[in-house]
Design a protein around this motif. Sequence first.
Motif: not given
Length: 101
Positions: A72-83
């Motif tokens: 969950e933590v890493k998934r959100l980090e990567l999505h934030k980077e993509a945004a």
Amino acid sequence: MTVKELTQEQRHEEALKKYVLDASKLMDEIKDLPADDQKDQIQWAFEDEAEAQGLQPWELTLKYTSTPEEFEVKRLELHKEAAEVLGVEWEEYCEMNNLVV
């Protein structure tokens, strides 16, 4: 090895190995195919599984190679980077990608 110590390619290879352990029916169906064809079939089935779970293939890779908490933590980090890379506001990005945070 933690999630951060693996490259994306290494993480994906590890995820495919774990996926194969869960996919005995698939492995039985493709056992007579040449190795390259087996590899392709496994990749396609993995992508189909990701879609069935409402995930991107990279998210399923992450799911197979991390603890639920790390996922969950890493998934959100990567999505934030993509945004950020896309130059899209976080709220808009979440809406576009059906992310619930």
